[in-house]
Write an enzyme that holds these catalytic residues in place. Sequence first.
Site, short mmCIF file in Angstrom:
data_model
loop_
_atom_site.label_atom_id
_atom_site.label_comp_id
_atom_site.label_asym_id
_atom_site.label_seq_id
_atom_site.Cartn_x
_atom_site.Cartn_y
_atom_site.Cartn_z
N ARG A 174 0.88 -1.18 0.00
CA ARG A 174 0.00 0.00 0.00
C ARG A 174 0.90 1.22 0.00
O ARG A 174 1.52 1.57 1.02
CB ARG A 174 -0.91 -0.03 1.21
CG ARG A 174 -1.75 -1.30 1.20
CD ARG A 174 -2.79 -1.32 2.28
NE ARG A 174 -3.35 -2.67 2.35
CZ ARG A 174 -3.80 -3.24 3.46
NH1 ARG A 174 -3.80 -2.57 4.59
NH2 ARG A 174 -4.27 -4.46 3.44
N HIS A 288 -10.86 -7.55 -0.66
CA HIS A 288 -10.31 -6.83 0.49
C HIS A 288 -10.38 -5.32 0.26
O HIS A 288 -9.50 -4.56 0.67
CB HIS A 288 -8.86 -7.27 0.73
CG HIS A 288 -8.49 -7.42 2.19
ND1 HIS A 288 -8.46 -8.62 2.84
CD2 HIS A 288 -8.13 -6.50 3.11
CE1 HIS A 288 -8.08 -8.44 4.09
NE2 HIS A 288 -7.88 -7.16 4.29
C1 LIG Z 1 -9.02 0.23 7.06
C2 LIG Z 1 -9.41 -1.16 6.66
C3 LIG Z 1 -9.01 -2.23 7.44
C4 LIG Z 1 -9.41 -3.53 7.09
N1 LIG Z 1 -9.09 -4.57 7.92
C5 LIG Z 1 -9.54 -5.81 7.63
C6 LIG Z 1 -9.31 -6.88 8.54
O1 LIG Z 1 -8.73 -6.71 9.59
N2 LIG Z 1 -9.76 -8.11 8.18
C7 LIG Z 1 -10.42 -8.34 7.00
O2 LIG Z 1 -10.82 -9.48 6.73
N3 LIG Z 1 -10.67 -7.34 6.14
C8 LIG Z 1 -10.26 -6.09 6.44
N4 LIG Z 1 -10.53 -5.05 5.57
C9 LIG Z 1 -11.32 -5.31 4.36
C10 LIG Z 1 -12.81 -5.11 4.63
O3 LIG Z 1 -13.32 -6.08 5.51
C11 LIG Z 1 -13.63 -5.15 3.33
O4 LIG Z 1 -13.34 -6.34 2.65
C12 LIG Z 1 -13.40 -3.97 2.42
O5 LIG Z 1 -13.11 -2.81 3.16
C13 LIG Z 1 -14.64 -3.73 1.55
O6 LIG Z 1 -14.44 -2.65 0.68
P1 LIG Z 1 -14.99 -1.17 1.01
O7 LIG Z 1 -14.06 -0.59 2.01
O8 LIG Z 1 -14.91 -0.49 -0.31
O9 LIG Z 1 -16.39 -1.31 1.54
C14 LIG Z 1 -10.15 -3.75 5.90
C15 LIG Z 1 -10.53 -2.66 5.12
C16 LIG Z 1 -10.17 -1.38 5.49
C17 LIG Z 1 -10.63 -0.23 4.64
#
Ligand SMILES: Cc1cc2nc3c(=O)[nH]c(=O)nc-3n(C[C@H](O)[C@H](O)[C@H](O)COP(=O)(O)O)c2cc1C
Length: 400
Positions: A174, A288
């Site tokens: 990232r 993700h």
């Molecule tokens: C700041 C941040 C932290 C995240 N941390 C995790 C996590 O700890 N575990 C996980 O399975 N997905 C994590 N994700 C992914 C989210 O669960 C999800 O798949 C994703 O944010 C969906 O897209 P959107 O942000 O456009 O709604 C994270 C996403 C963001 C933005």
Amino acid sequence: MRLAPDRPMRLAPATVLDYRELARRRLPRQLFDYIDGGAYAESTMRANVADLERVRLRQRVLRDVSVRRTEVEILGQRLSMPLLLGPVGLGGMFARRAEVQAALAARDAGIAFVESTVSICSIEEVARGAGVAPWFQLYVIRDRRYAESLMARAREVGAPVLVLTIDMAVPGARHRDTRNAVVGSPPLRARLLRGLDLLAHPRWIREVGLGGRPLTFGNLEAAVPGAGTPAAFREWVDSQFDPSVTWDDIAWVREHWPGRLIVKGVLDPEDARRALQAGVDGLVVSNHGGRQLDAVPSTASALPAIAEAVGDQLEVLADGGVRSGLDVVKLLALGARAVLLGRAWAWAVAAGGRAAVGDMLARLRSDLDVALALTGHGTVATLDRAALVGAGADVGLAAS
Ligand SMILES: Cc1cc2nc3c(=O)[nH]c(=O)nc-3n(C[C@H](O)[C@H](O)[C@H](O)COP(=O)(O)O)c2cc1C
């Protein structure tokens, strides 16, 4: 009054993106970018939003939509609408004890909160604080005994569903985190400037940095004793993530998790079929949020083929790019039974804690209701690709 296109909000937030703007003003840049950013050139992250935007809903009229129902039952859980607050790591860095605040807003709205492995508030604190057990998201880590202890803790508080995230065999880069000097070994000057970024946000320091219990990883205190920062998260990922994991490891999870189990991070119908064979109860079509491998398909474009492959045998959920209730309707029409929010709730909680998340959820519910009515549907259960213009073919979805 002139509205700058990138800053649509004036006096009160009306949309998820308004909450994003409020979060941008409140958070140190390094934290805002940690939420806002994606992997590499961020093209998948943008495609999640852009592909959903291109999907056109089919307006239908004079169909008696005076009664509309948004409830669904997912994996034995009754939800007031087909929406969950998805797992977001480091939540408690965005607002004071943010996971508890968000879980309370989810409870008030009648939906589920998914606690991330890398939350600031522990699963016990969230379950106690919200008065209801969250779903628990687990990463498969090298230290299997630790993973087993996490599953035991989730069972202990009564978590109804385990969400095993499987799209992080290795972490994607990232670039925003690198540029903000929160990962890697940045030079001294960059680290000093990063410190200044925090100092330039005294309200955040007061309310979040100093206002409450220490900002450690509540579920990982024994494994990662220090502060729960993006850098600590990255170090833990580098040392603990296990690229050798295969579908066979689902059997090990099953030994320790007798409850409902879903895998998160499936983008390909063949993997969806493997998930079915492996005996999970459901899956989340997810990239993700575009934070892992850039250039993979958006979830809106990947979802239909996966739903066709396994949707009648597995609970298919999806996330990525959801910024309104209309987006929820689109993903349901493309084959999801429920949808997870990521950034949307992170921005809202940063902007105004529990109340802001509650307000945002009320707006999504209202969007969802209007979209149901104007597409001629009395219930979310009847949404399918017939609710879309050309069944989604206008964005090439019919071919997938
Ligand atoms: C700041 C941040 C932290 C995240 N941390 C995790 C996590 O700890 N575990 C996980 O399975 N997905 C994590 N994700 C992914 C989210 O669960 C999800 O798949 C994703 O944010 C969906 O897209 P959107 O942000 O456009 O709604 C994270 C996403 C963001 C933005």
